[in-house]
Design a protein around this motif. Structure first.
Motif, PDB file in Angstrom:
ATOM      1  N   PRO C 226      -2.407   4.724 -11.000  1.00 12.51           N
ATOM      2  CA  PRO C 226      -0.974   4.977 -11.160  1.00 12.51           C
ATOM      3  C   PRO C 226      -0.144   3.942 -10.419  1.00 12.51           C
ATOM      4  N   MET C 227       1.005   3.637 -10.986  1.00 14.67           N
ATOM      5  CA  MET C 227       1.890   2.669 -10.367  1.00 14.67           C
ATOM      6  C   MET C 227       2.678   3.339  -9.249  1.00 14.67           C
ATOM      7  N   PRO C 228       2.930   2.652  -8.167  1.00 13.61           N
ATOM      8  CA  PRO C 228       3.796   3.241  -7.142  1.00 13.61           C
ATOM      9  C   PRO C 228       5.201   3.416  -7.704  1.00 13.61           C
ATOM     10  N   GLU C 230       6.042   5.630  -9.764  1.00 13.17           N
ATOM     11  CA  GLU C 230       6.047   6.400 -11.008  1.00 13.17           C
ATOM     12  C   GLU C 230       6.121   7.882 -10.691  1.00 13.17           C
ATOM     13  N   ASP C 235       1.307  10.086 -12.262  1.00  9.59           N
ATOM     14  CA  ASP C 235       0.220  10.017 -11.299  1.00  9.59           C
ATOM     15  C   ASP C 235      -0.942  10.889 -11.731  1.00  9.59           C
TER      16      ASP C 235
END
Lengths: 390, 168, 252
Positions: C226-228, C230, C235
């Motif tokens: 997951p992208m920070p 998001e 997540d």
């Protein structure tokens, strides 16, 4: 070529004459000396095969490949996110710095730009990995000359820097922190203040090394006028970084071609030295550590607020194209030529690592030197085996 | 006491215990540093913060021929593997091997590379595997402590025959 | 940083705009100088304004191009030399391990047959192997520039060496010879750089298989983190994806 003074020439000729006399008296024959592949003086697994005439090297040939891991091939079977894990381990002392040019190249192909805050975090970590890397050089250079103590100092103060890197990235060594479009996490609370305190320690380490090691007469005698590289030769062999700057080439990618990093925002200086000998290379690196700590101080004062990640797709497919990005890594110019064909993995990844070029000069440079100087010259060229062999 | 007593297998138990106790606290380590792990090994063995000598480990032998323990730390390539085998053969019995880091354990991130040996246990017997990429210095110290436990409880005669002890 | 928090959805910030200007005078001049000195030996060239410049020369003019770059244009710094194998890669498109293929066949999916057409990159190309080198002019303050030179390598797989022009090309050509099997005429000694001397094959060619991958599924294709920043739903989805990841090291 003004680097060689008349006094040095005279010393050289006298030594040659004395050497020839001894050779005649002792009836020395040519012999082949094999150093390595595992030898304390070779920073890993470089092997040097030197043909000697008495104490003098006639020809020296480094044998690389004991650490060849096939990066360029296995990068073709890794996704872009996985490649950063790999490239961390090229120059293992300054791991974060290896990630940056690759990520920048991928970002250029994807036409993504990291937000300013991510850019500043990257730059700070980039400089911290430079410090972590060069501190060990400064200590290790002493070991090669028989001074054991500096390397303990180096390991001591390097731990403080690694602690700071670990607090942000979670990894002492291999952060794997850079992402396409930004960085993984934000800075923890209070980190910037602590970093500035660590930078104080780094500077006092530099002072210590300057007094203890560089000021020592023994050190100067063993390094001054030894292993001189003229600027023309340096350029032909593609020497970069501090090795080139120690030969008087005023070139630093951070200043001349800064892409995606925050160097234009701070006030700093590129140090060069006209001599091109082992001492000059040591001296330039010492100044660079100081300069890096000053850069970090300034950057820590002005980290902009905002997001740390640009919008990028969940599954990264990089559009077809080719990009070349290089940055000024601790060891010199490190660049990636990324060829993409729109897949999950790079189609071809050419890794231009600094040490490979830096060490390719050794057959030229070691010709005619004395055996004890092999070690100091190699130490002053400063290479990391992973950076040569990849 | 001669080696004959040990080899005969008739060593009295208290004497074995005493000898093992002294052996485990005077391990001379030969550092075979290859890649990233070598720096962490250097930090564990050479830096004041971790200070391995308090465990009775002496990281300064001049040659493998006077070493009890070798730490293979880092990526082993097929080009390097014969040198490691030769080094191990030169060490006197009883000899111990710590494999440090994922690369030495199993190939690590280079599991599909064409030039990396996937685990040094293919060429030499290993006593302790230390996982991590690279392992922290503390992890290496933990590995040393585990090895010392093994030495304390081992039968010297079995060790002397040159058979590698089985690692669970 | 006045423009913070304005619109993060647009990846192209303000800094991009001047660089995206269609004309790059300095780099056009580089291409023109190459054309001037080499004539019709310059097959193709491309300038990406504000970013980079490529010049592709005929293979018989390869060393000549180096001489022009070094002596006439002043690019005295040798950066690197390498080769690209343009044969389509079996990797990265879908699945590459035979286990994967078997599983896919069981699931009733037939992977698309790999393409056999060569798809060349910037500045074009005609042959499977293409030489690639970069030189730069450094040390003149404010005048830093670099150029990537390319040349096709015909089926004889032989091309002139650069060592007489750039001494540093020595090791790079040895590496290219070892990895791709391209011979450099005039090189002082082509011998193995990295691999043991009894190694067979040229590992960087696309046809060279990675044997470890033939028997093991590729763990990477499901590796999505997951992208920070998001949202939580993202997540959770990322975790669900990530849990299927096969650990590389656990299996070795």
């Amino acid at each position: 070529m003004t680097a060689v003074t008349d006094r040095q020439k005279l010393q050289y000729i006298t030594a040659r004459a004395a050497d020839a006399r001894v050779n005649v008296e002792l009836e020395t024959e040519g012999m082949t000396l094999n150093i390595g592949p595992q030898h304390p003086a070779t920073h890993g697994t470089l092997r040097i095969v030197a043909r000697l005439d008495g104490e003098q090297v006639i020809a020296a040939e480094p044998v690389a490949g004991y650490m060849h891991r096939g990066y360029e091939k296995i990068a073709e079977v890794r996704t872009y996110a996985q490649v950063t894990t790999l490239v961390n381990r090229i120059d293992w002392l300054g791991s974060f710095a290896n990630e940056v040019p690759f990520i920048l190249a991928a970002e250029r192909l994807m036409e993504v730009e990291a937000p300013p805050r991510a850019m500043w975090i990257r730059t700070i970590l980039f400089e911290m990995s430079r410090i972590a890397n060069l501190i060990l050089f400064l200590g290790d250079m002493g070991v090669q000359l028989g001074a054991i103590t500096p390397v303990f100092f180096a390991f001591r103060d390097r731990e403080y820097v690694l602690d700071q890197i670990e607090r942000v990235t979670g990894g002492r060594f291999h952060p794997n922190f850079d992402r396409i479009g930004g960085v993984k996490d934000d800075l923890p609370k209070g980190w910037l203040e602590d970093t500035k305190a660590v930078m104080e320690k780094v500077r006092s380490f530099c002072d210590e090394i300057e007094d203890l090691l560089m000021g020592s007469e023994v050190f100067q005698q063993r390094t001054r006028g030894i292993g001189i590289i003229p600027p023309d030769v340096a350029l032909q062999y593609g020497l970069s970084g501090a090795n080139a700057r120690a030969s008087g080439i005023d070139w630093d990618l951070r200043r001349d071609n800064c892409i995606g990093l925050a160097y234009p925002e701070v006030d700093w200086k590129v140090w060069t030295h006209p001599d091109g000998d082992s001492f000059a290379r040591f001296w330039v690196r010492l100044q660079e550590v100081r300069e890096a700590s000053r850069i970090i101080d300034q950057l820590a004062d002005g980290v902009p607020s905002g997001p740390i990640m640009a919008k990028v797709p969940r599954i990264i497919k990089v559009p077809a194209g080719e990009a070349w990005i290089s940055t000024e890594n601790p060891l010199g110019e490190m660049g990636y030529y990324v060829v993409s064909q729109g897949d999950l993995t790079p189609f071809r990844l050419k890794i231009r690592s600094a040490s490979f070029n830096n060490i390719s000069i050794t057959p030229w440079l070691l010709r005619g030197v004395y055996v004890p100087d092999i070690v100091t010259i190699l130490a002053s060229l400063y290479f990391i085996l992973g950076d040569i062999d990849r | 006491m001669g080696l004959g007593l040990v080899e005969s297998g008739k060593m009295p138990a208290p004497l074995t215990k005493l000898l093992n106790l002294s052996r485990k606290y005077s391990l001379w380590v030969y550092q075979w540093g290859l890649a990233c792990c070598a720096i962490e090994m250097g930090a564990a063995f050479g830096s004041p913060r971790y200070d391995v000598m308090r465990l009775g480990v002496i990281p300064l032998p001049a040659s493998p021929r006077q070493a009890d323990l070798v730490v293979i730390s880092g990526t082993v390539t097929d080009k390097m593997a014969p040198a490691i085998r030769r080094l191990w053969e030169q060490m006197p019995d009883p000899k111990y091997v710590i494999s440090m880091g994922s690369c030495a354990n199993c190939g690590g991130p280079y599991w599909d590379s064409y030039s990396v040996t996937k685990g040094i246990d293919q060429i030499i017997p290993v006593d302790v595997y230390v996982p991590g990429c690279p392992p922290r210095p503390e992890a290496l110290l933990e590995g040393v402590v585990l090895l010392q436990e093994r030495i304390q409880n081992e039968d010297m005669a079995a060790r002397w025959t040159g058979e590698p002890i089985v690692v669970e | 940083m006045a423009d913070e928090q304005t619109d993060t959805a647009d990846p192209a910030g303000d800094a991009e705009e001047p660089a995206a200007a269609p004309v790059d005078e300095n780099r056009n001049v580089i291409v023109e100088s190459f054309r001037e000195h080499l004539g019709d030996a310059v097959v193709d060239a491309e300038v990406q304004p504000g970013q980079d410049v490529w010049v592709r020369v005929r293979s018989d003019a390869w060393r000549n191009a180096a001489e022009v770059a070094r002596n006439a244009l002043g690019a005295r710094y040798f950066c690197f030399l390498s080769v690209i194998d343009w044969l389509p890669s079996p990797y990265g498109r879908s699945m590459d391990a035979s286990v994967d293929l078997e599983l896919a066949r069981l699931a009733g999916e037939e992977p698309a047959p790999p393409s056999t057409e060569l798809a060349h990159g910037v500045a074009g190309g005609e042959t499977q192997f293409q030489l690639l080198a970069r030189v730069a002019d450094v040390g003149t303050p404010g005048g830093f520039w670099g150029v990537t030179l390319k040349a096709d390598v015909d089926d004889s797989l032989t091309i002139d060496s650069w060592v007489p022009v750039y001494a540093g090309a020595d090791w790079h050509e040895r590496e290219a010879w070892e990895m791709f099997g391209v011979t450099f005429a005039g090189h002082p000694g082509l011998r193995h750089m990295y691999l043991p001397s009894d190694f067979e094959g040229h590992p960087m060619r696309k046809r060279f298989p990675l044997l470890a991958r033939m028997v093991k599924p590729w763990p990477g294709i499901v590796d999505v983190e997951p992208m920070p920043g998001e949202d939580d739903a993202g997540d959770a989805a990322g975790d669900a994806d990530g849990s299927g990841t096969t650990s590389e090291e656990a299996e070795s």
